[in-house]
Write a protein that holds these residues in place. Structure first.
Motif, PDB file in Angstrom:
ATOM      1  N   ALA A  72       0.757  -1.093  -0.100  1.00 48.07           N
ATOM      2  CA  ALA A  72      -0.063   0.122  -0.115  1.00 48.07           C
ATOM      3  C   ALA A  72       0.734   1.261  -0.128  1.00 48.07           C
ATOM      4  CB  ALA A  72      -0.926   0.170   1.202  1.00 48.07           C
ATOM      5  N   GLU A  73       0.260   2.174  -0.528  1.00 44.23           N
ATOM      6  CA  GLU A  73       0.955   3.465  -0.655  1.00 44.23           C
ATOM      7  C   GLU A  73      -0.067   4.643  -0.322  1.00 44.23           C
ATOM      8  OE1 GLU A  73       2.289   6.057  -4.662  1.00 44.23           O
ATOM      9  OE2 GLU A  73       3.784   4.372  -4.159  1.00 44.23           O
ATOM     10  N   LYS A  99      -3.232   3.646  -2.504  1.00 44.72           N
ATOM     11  CA  LYS A  99      -3.074   2.984  -3.836  1.00 44.72           C
ATOM     12  C   LYS A  99      -2.673   1.293  -3.260  1.00 44.72           C
ATOM     13  CE  LYS A  99      -0.092   3.533  -7.793  1.00 44.72           C
ATOM     14  NZ  LYS A  99       0.772   4.163  -8.441  1.00 44.72           N
ATOM     15  N   LEU A 100      -3.226   0.583  -3.734  1.00 43.65           N
ATOM     16  CA  LEU A 100      -3.019  -0.795  -3.303  1.00 43.65           C
ATOM     17  C   LEU A 100      -2.369  -1.843  -4.500  1.00 43.65           C
ATOM     18  CD1 LEU A 100      -5.826  -0.869  -0.951  1.00 43.65           C
ATOM     19  CD2 LEU A 100      -3.870  -1.514  -0.184  1.00 43.65           C
ATOM     20  N   GLU A 101      -1.554  -2.610  -4.308  1.00 38.26           N
ATOM     21  CA  GLU A 101      -1.224  -3.324  -5.318  1.00 38.26           C
ATOM     22  C   GLU A 101      -1.696  -4.703  -5.336  1.00 38.26           C
ATOM     23  OE1 GLU A 101       3.168  -4.603  -5.300  1.00 38.26           O
ATOM     24  OE2 GLU A 101       3.197  -3.729  -7.197  1.00 38.26           O
ATOM     25  N   LEU A 102      -2.633  -5.214  -6.125  1.00 35.52           N
ATOM     26  CA  LEU A 102      -3.418  -6.354  -6.017  1.00 35.52           C
ATOM     27  C   LEU A 102      -3.448  -7.324  -7.160  1.00 35.52           C
ATOM     28  CD1 LEU A 102      -6.338  -4.651  -4.427  1.00 35.52           C
ATOM     29  CD2 LEU A 102      -5.036  -6.509  -3.170  1.00 35.52           C
ATOM     30  N   PRO A 103      -1.975  -7.614  -7.828  1.00 34.03           N
ATOM     31  CA  PRO A 103      -1.710  -8.341  -9.028  1.00 34.03           C
ATOM     32  C   PRO A 103      -2.720  -9.618  -9.301  1.00 34.03           C
ATOM     33  CG  PRO A 103       0.180  -8.374  -7.919  1.00 34.03           C
ATOM     34  CD  PRO A 103      -0.836  -7.478  -6.926  1.00 34.03           C
ATOM     35  N   SER A 130     -10.556  -1.492   5.002  1.00 35.01           N
ATOM     36  CA  SER A 130     -10.181  -2.804   5.422  1.00 35.01           C
ATOM     37  C   SER A 130     -10.491  -3.502   3.751  1.00 35.01           C
ATOM     38  CB  SER A 130     -11.292  -3.361   5.912  1.00 35.01           C
ATOM     39  OG  SER A 130     -11.191  -4.656   6.244  1.00 35.01           O
ATOM     40  N   ILE A 131      -9.181  -4.341   3.633  1.00 31.54           N
ATOM     41  CA  ILE A 131      -9.447  -4.806   2.242  1.00 31.54           C
ATOM     42  C   ILE A 131      -9.280  -6.332   2.562  1.00 31.54           C
ATOM     43  CG2 ILE A 131      -8.197  -5.099   0.175  1.00 31.54           C
ATOM     44  CD1 ILE A 131      -7.304  -2.067   1.993  1.00 31.54           C
ATOM     45  N   LYS A 132     -10.243  -7.179   1.936  1.00 31.86           N
ATOM     46  CA  LYS A 132     -10.130  -8.297   2.100  1.00 31.86           C
ATOM     47  C   LYS A 132     -10.315  -9.092   0.780  1.00 31.86           C
ATOM     48  CE  LYS A 132     -13.016  -8.617   6.239  1.00 31.86           C
ATOM     49  NZ  LYS A 132     -14.187  -9.186   6.889  1.00 31.86           N
ATOM     50  N   GLY A 133      -9.645 -10.253   0.392  1.00 33.32           N
ATOM     51  CA  GLY A 133      -9.547 -10.831  -0.686  1.00 33.32           C
ATOM     52  C   GLY A 133      -9.072 -12.090  -0.724  1.00 33.32           C
ATOM     53  N   GLY A 143      -4.852  -4.498 -11.759  1.00 32.44           N
ATOM     54  CA  GLY A 143      -4.154  -4.965 -10.444  1.00 32.44           C
ATOM     55  C   GLY A 143      -4.062  -3.811  -9.546  1.00 32.44           C
ATOM     56  N   ILE A 144      -4.101  -2.495  -9.798  1.00 30.34           N
ATOM     57  CA  ILE A 144      -3.685  -1.522  -8.815  1.00 30.34           C
ATOM     58  C   ILE A 144      -5.167  -0.662  -8.505  1.00 30.34           C
ATOM     59  CG2 ILE A 144      -2.742   0.853  -8.771  1.00 30.34           C
ATOM     60  CD1 ILE A 144      -0.853  -1.424  -9.038  1.00 30.34           C
TER      61      ILE A 144
END
Length: 150
Positions: free
Chosen positions: A43-44, A55-59, A76-79, A124-125
């Motif tokens: 995360a940034e 900004k989250l990196e989720l490739p 909160s991020i769930k995946g 993915g961002i």
């Protein structure tokens, strides 16, 4: 007979490392760590006068596999990662699957208007724009410069 000094701190450090490895393997199997797959998304966070930009990196994760929830104080991020690699050589096919759930809670440095959050997910961002609440924008703190009595 040789005397060897026993260092109990060395034993404690060894036990600490073993416990960390145990819990790391429980949360994410070591095979995934060895493949350099991050446990949680990178995360940034950038704060401006009017908003907080996250900004989250989720490739490799599709938008349908993400659950993003925003409160006034945190995101909160769930995946779930679903990764598959397939290689074919000399008429032989090798397929590997990597699955795993993750969750990350990012505390925010200021209160936000969680009803006005905008999101963009591409390649993915994940970009979140979190507008600050009016209280935070106009917040002025008076600093007391009086010296205490001795």
């Amino acid at each position: 007979m040789t005397l060897v000094r026993w260092n109990n701190w060395q034993q404690m450090n060894s036990l600490h490392r073993q416990m960390n490895r145990l819990f790391d393997d429980m949360l994410v199997p070591s095979t995934l760590i060895e493949r350099n797959l991050p446990r949680v998304p990178a995360a940034e966070l950038q704060e401006t006068e009017d908003a907080i930009h996250l900004k989250l990196e989720l490739p490799g994760i599709e938008a349908k596999d993400l659950d993003v929830q925003v409160t006034q104080n945190a995101v909160s991020i769930k995946g779930e990662r679903k990764s598959e690699t397939k290689t074919e050589e000399k008429g032989r096919t090798v397929t590997e699957f990597h699955y795993g759930k993750f969750q990350r809670v990012i505390p925010l440095p200021a209160h936000i208007q969680n009803t006005n959050v905008t999101a963009e997910y591409k390649d993915g961002i994940l970009n979140l724009t979190l507008p600050k609440s009016e209280q935070e924008k106009n917040k002025v703190v008076k600093v007391n410069l009086e010296t205490p009595a001795a």
